[in-house]
Design a protein around this motif. Structure first.
Motif, PDB file in Angstrom:
ATOM      1  N   SER A 279       0.810  -1.054   0.035  1.00 13.70           N
ATOM      2  CA  SER A 279       0.080   0.003   0.044  1.00 13.70           C
ATOM      3  C   SER A 279       0.767   1.185  -0.105  1.00 13.70           C
ATOM      4  CB  SER A 279      -0.896   0.108   1.229  1.00 13.70           C
ATOM      5  OG  SER A 279      -0.263   0.207   2.281  1.00 13.70           O
ATOM      6  N   GLY A 283      -0.330   7.507  -2.867  1.00  9.73           N
ATOM      7  CA  GLY A 283      -0.725   6.888  -4.292  1.00  9.73           C
ATOM      8  C   GLY A 283       0.349   6.754  -4.926  1.00  9.73           C
ATOM      9  N   GLN A 574      -7.751  10.522   6.499  1.00 13.56           N
ATOM     10  CA  GLN A 574      -7.394  10.273   4.916  1.00 13.56           C
ATOM     11  C   GLN A 574      -6.980   8.825   4.808  1.00 13.56           C
ATOM     12  OE1 GLN A 574      -4.229   9.477   3.774  1.00 13.56           O
ATOM     13  NE2 GLN A 574      -4.902   9.663   1.549  1.00 13.56           N
ATOM     14  N   GLY A 576      -8.889   6.642   5.930  1.00 17.40           N
ATOM     15  CA  GLY A 576     -10.212   5.739   5.830  1.00 17.40           C
ATOM     16  C   GLY A 576     -10.907   5.891   7.241  1.00 17.40           C
ATOM     17  N   HIS A 582     -15.201  10.136   0.278  1.00 18.45           N
ATOM     18  CA  HIS A 582     -14.240  11.058  -0.881  1.00 18.45           C
ATOM     19  C   HIS A 582     -12.767  11.095  -0.413  1.00 18.45           C
ATOM     20  CE1 HIS A 582     -17.962  11.633  -2.910  1.00 18.45           C
ATOM     21  NE2 HIS A 582     -18.373  12.525  -2.034  1.00 18.45           N
ATOM     22  N   LYS A 584     -10.597   9.451   1.365  1.00 17.81           N
ATOM     23  CA  LYS A 584      -9.578   8.407   1.077  1.00 17.81           C
ATOM     24  C   LYS A 584      -9.009   8.347  -0.300  1.00 17.81           C
ATOM     25  CE  LYS A 584      -8.695   3.776   2.087  1.00 17.81           C
ATOM     26  NZ  LYS A 584      -9.187   2.320   2.596  1.00 17.81           N
ATOM     27  N   THR A 585      -9.905   8.616  -1.430  1.00 18.12           N
ATOM     28  CA  THR A 585      -9.389   8.385  -2.577  1.00 18.12           C
ATOM     29  C   THR A 585      -9.070   9.764  -3.435  1.00 18.12           C
ATOM     30  OG1 THR A 585     -11.727   8.690  -3.411  1.00 18.12           O
ATOM     31  CG2 THR A 585     -10.923   6.457  -3.137  1.00 18.12           C
TER      32      THR A 585
END
Length: 633
Positions: A279, A283, A574, A576, A582, A584-585
């Motif tokens: 993970s 990102g 952030q 989750g 919204h 988290k993504t």
């Protein structure tokens, strides 16, 4: 205590190899020492790994033990500096190296009593010099660059670590502090993927070889490879850009594990400041993942065990099979802050002159079952007392008292202060970036209704009381429509009522929902505000959840669905936490892993004053069918 020889390999400066004497009191009879050690270990949850079930004619099998800590984050004592009391949490964990030292001595005593067992090794997987006022004090108030020995260096030297990996938080205070800390250690600080910006060569030792004596069978050479987190390139960009770059965990392990083997390692242990499962909080901002320890173990042959860090999880043992060699690899992560000590046991056999790992296992020991080691306490009591005094000292003044007692149902200066600090830090950090022109919002939750900053003198503890968690600051981009969805979700916190009241607070707050059958906790109610212009809204709690946000405006105009905002959030939200929509993504545009609480303390220290008139406005309120709801204080 290890009597092993040590070779530091690779470029970069490592600490001297000499170690202090006295890991075990040799003046105490063996029966007494071992009996005491056995009791200590049993209380901590120790279970002897099963003996290797080899054939009777097999040469003698020896067991090598490696002890490990990670994410110590400046904890030496079992002390909460912000509460000015012993540390405690809902699980009644204890923290700190003083307690770890007691477990380490017990393990060494047990091994010493085992016939022909080699001395155990002691390693760490990073994040050592940041996280408590004790660590902050000797980085910012009395920096160790002035000559004072870092308390974490003093404690780890006393415990006699053999090696430690770099964590990402090692870089928070800049390279000068880090290099000074490194020079104070009696063991190497490892980071194979911390590379010179231009040459790509390691700027810290990549690995160390430890030669451990085995009775009647020579030595076992243990290679310890250190890898740190590639996210440092983002989180501490200001400190490392154009100086140090960070390769991927898997990529650099593929390069260095064969080199460690070629240098003579019979066994390879990796201390990796990278969580177990694949993970990345950043990102695709980097081409390599943040958490990759299992992937490394599965894809890089030649690794026997991995001490995992970074994720702050308790994982006693995970066994994975390397897809190239077919050999098993054992991984373990000992939670955080010295709450646990990992033990890795490797059963070894000499076959045709070479050592082979026959079996591997790991477990964790609980530090809350033991007393603090008196020698660690003695060495660092003065530093601790100095920091206790500092945390309770005046750092500024407040022009008027701020309380969080009513923060769940009315707009308060206390939460506006938190949001101002968060939004201001993000806004300044985004200067010169493509997001610099976007309006900045921030979210905060009423963590602690008992929190208050008094009028007059303000201490660090006063400020910290407003933010009782160790959350770090991030920022994401969201649209106006997403902001409204977020606020609607947050408004589920309120119970549905009819009429304006007055209502006691418990008739309005902490509503039961499908995901919160015991009632929505205060920390899952978020308040949102703007930095330079107001974000204003009303929450109509006569309406059903999902249709409560009314009169939503930014700078006095109705919020446009496609308007773009930067939103300052904490890492829990952030990632989750609370399952808010919204966030988290959403694209992350800021993440330096700076603690929000420390930002608040830094602000008061720098300005000398908290004046609610500079950041507090009443921008949200509760209504019932348009009428103001009354909740008496």
């Amino acid at each position: 205590m290890t009597d092993s020889d040590q070779t530091i390999a690779g470029t970069g400066a490592g600490g001297p190899a000499n170690q202090a004497d006295g890991a075990v009191d040799h003046n105490v009879g063996r029966r007494t020492v071992i009996g005491g050690a056995a009791a200590v270990l049993a209380a901590a949850g120790f279970q002897a790994a099963p003996a290797y079930a080899g054939k009777p004619k097999d040469p003698e099998v020896v067991r090598l033990t490696i002890m490990g800590t990670t994410d110590l984050h400046g904890n030496v004592f079992n002390w909460d500096y912000f509460k000015n009391a012993e540390y405690d949490d809902s699980a009644h964990n204890d923290i700190g190296l003083a307690k770890v030292a007691t477990l380490v001595k017990a393990v060494r005593a047990r091994v010493k009593a085992t016939r022909h067992a080699p001395d155990p090794l002691m390693i760490d997987a990073g994040d050592t010099i940041q996280g408590t006022p004790l660590a902050y004090y000797f980085a910012k108030i009395q920096p160790i660059t002035g000559g004072h020995r870092h308390p974490m260096a003093a404690a780890m030297n006393e415990i006699e670590y053999d090696a430690a990996a770099l964590g990402n938080h090692e870089f928070n205070y800049g390279l000068d502090i880090l290099r000074k800390f490194q020079s104070q250690l009696h063991f190497p600080l490892l980071g194979a993927n911390a590379q010179d910006w231009t040459t790509g060569l390691p700027v810290f030792p990549p690995y160390v070889l430890k030669k451990v004596q085995v009775h009647g069978q020579g030595t076992v050479t243990v290679g310890i490879l250190g890898l740190t987190n590639p996210g440092i390139a983002i989180w501490d960009k200001a400190n490392v850009e154009n100086k140090v770059k960070f390769g991927g965990i898997v990529e650099l392990a593929k390069e260095w594990v064969p080199k460690v083997r070629a240098a003579g390692a019979d066994v390879v242990i990796v201390a990796a400041h990278s969580g177990m499962d694949l993970s990345s909080s950043y990102g695709d901002a980097l081409p390599v993942p943040e958490n990759a320890s299992v992937l490394m173990a599965e894809t890089v042959p030649g690794i026997d065990a991995v001490l995992v860090g970074h994720a702050h999880l308790e994982i006693p043992q995970r066994l994975v099979t390397n897809k190239v060699s077919g050999e098993q690899v054992v991984l373990t992560e000992p939670l955080k802050w010295g709450m646990r000590l990992s033990l890795i046991d490797l059963d070894l056999q000499k076959v045709k002159g070479k050592w082979k790992v026959l079996a591997r296992a790991s477990q964790v020991l609980n530090a809350n079952t033991v007393m603090s080691d008196p020698e660690v306490v003695r060495i660092l009591q003065e530093d601790h007392d100095k920091v206790v005094g500092y945390v309770n000292s005046k750092i500024g003044t407040c022009t008027q008292a701020m309380s969080a007692a009513t923060a769940p149902w009315e707009d308060t200066a206390a939460l506006d202060f938190v949001n101002f600090i968060q939004a201001d830090a993000v806004s300044k950090a985004l200067a010169g970036t493509p997001q610099a022109a976007l309006p900045v919002l921030a979210i905060a939750a009423p963590f602690n209704r008992a929190a208050a900053i008094p009028a007059g003198d303000v201490s660090i503890r006063d400020v910290a009381g407003l933010y009782i968690f160790d959350n770090t600051l991030l920022a994401v981009t969201m649209t106006g429509a997403q902001v409204k969805d977020y606020l609607e979700f947050s408004a589920q916190y309120f119970k549905q009522v009819s009429g304006p009241g007055p209502f006691p607070a418990d008739q309005v707050t902490n509503a039961v929902t499908p995901t919160a059958p015991g009632g929505t906790p205060d920390y899952n109610y978020d308040i949102m505000g703007g930095l330079t212009k107001p974000l204003a809204y009303k929450i109509d709690i006569a309406k059903a959840p999902g249709a409560r946000i009314t009169d939503l405006t930014y700078d006095g105009a109705p919020l446009a669905a496609d308007q773009q905002f930067v939103v300052a959030v904490n890492n829990y939200r952030q990632s989750g936490g609370g399952n808010f929509p919204h966030v988290k993504t959403a694209p992350v545009v800021y993440n330096r892993q700076v603690e929000i609480r420390q930002l608040m303390i830094d602000y008061v220290t720098a300005t000398g004053e908290v004046n609610p008139n500079t950041f507090h406005t009443t921008d949200w309120s509760l209504t019932s069918n348009g009428a103001p709801v009354v909740v008496p204080a």
